[in-house]
Design an enzyme around this catalytic site. Sequence first.
Site, PDB file in Angstrom:
ATOM      1  N   VAL A 168       0.863  -1.169   0.000  1.00 21.96           N
ATOM      2  CA  VAL A 168       0.000   0.000   0.000  1.00 21.96           C
ATOM      3  C   VAL A 168       0.903   1.223   0.000  1.00 21.96           C
ATOM      4  O   VAL A 168       1.754   1.367   0.868  1.00 21.96           O
ATOM      5  CB  VAL A 168      -0.908   0.024   1.249  1.00 21.96           C
ATOM      6  CG1 VAL A 168      -1.803   1.233   1.242  1.00 21.96           C
ATOM      7  CG2 VAL A 168      -1.721  -1.263   1.331  1.00 21.96           C
ATOM      8  N   GLU A 169       0.701   2.089  -0.988  1.00 19.48           N
ATOM      9  CA  GLU A 169       1.608   3.222  -1.156  1.00 19.48           C
ATOM     10  C   GLU A 169       0.841   4.533  -1.181  1.00 19.48           C
ATOM     11  O   GLU A 169      -0.120   4.679  -1.938  1.00 19.48           O
ATOM     12  CB  GLU A 169       2.392   3.037  -2.462  1.00 19.48           C
ATOM     13  CG  GLU A 169       3.578   3.933  -2.585  1.00 19.48           C
ATOM     14  CD  GLU A 169       4.535   3.465  -3.677  1.00 19.48           C
ATOM     15  OE1 GLU A 169       5.469   4.215  -3.950  1.00 19.48           O
ATOM     16  OE2 GLU A 169       4.337   2.376  -4.253  1.00 19.48           O
ATOM     17  N   CYS A 170       1.272   5.454  -0.333  1.00 17.64           N
ATOM     18  CA  CYS A 170       0.725   6.818  -0.283  1.00 17.64           C
ATOM     19  C   CYS A 170      -0.783   6.821  -0.102  1.00 17.64           C
ATOM     20  O   CYS A 170      -1.517   7.459  -0.858  1.00 17.64           O
ATOM     21  CB  CYS A 170       1.126   7.615  -1.521  1.00 17.64           C
ATOM     22  SG  CYS A 170       2.882   7.888  -1.651  1.00 17.64           S
TER      23      CYS A 170
END
Length: 179
Positions: A168-170
Amino acid sequence: MKHIYTYGGQIAQRHLTVGCLIKNKAQGKRMTQVTAFDASEAAAAAEQNIDTLTVDSGTVAEIRNAAPHIFITAAQYMRQYVTEDEALGGAIDAMAKGADAIYSPRGLTTIERIAREGISVQGHTGLFPARATQFGGLRTVGKTADEALGLLQDFRRLEEAGAYSCEVECVADEALAEI
């Protein structure tokens, strides 16, 4: 130490397995993960008792030799494989060389194709830096209710496709906490 057979059919030992990662997550146990670009970084990570390594899929054999007991996720990058067949072939190759799982930022059909072969695969949601133009640039995703619901749907679809985990990114902290 867990005794396993590798995807390549070799007897091996690992500190963690996918089952351990899932159990630890459910119990709220924190684990460490770093990226290792070469054997010296992998050996240093092993000396520091790092739990998991993410490595370029082309370096799996070298890194496995340097860190024989650490859980290794071999990363496939967006431009590395064009077709699902190529991604599956790359996943099988990385697993045969000692990876414990594959990370793929590709679409659901690729995730599903890899998972159907019995390969533990990690998906991706949130901001995709290589697709930042679709998000209006580099920014945090999930700040609105619609985006947060979209992320929840992404997680569900990845799970249905067979992903055991997801990078999970940003993503907005509030959205992630609710999900």
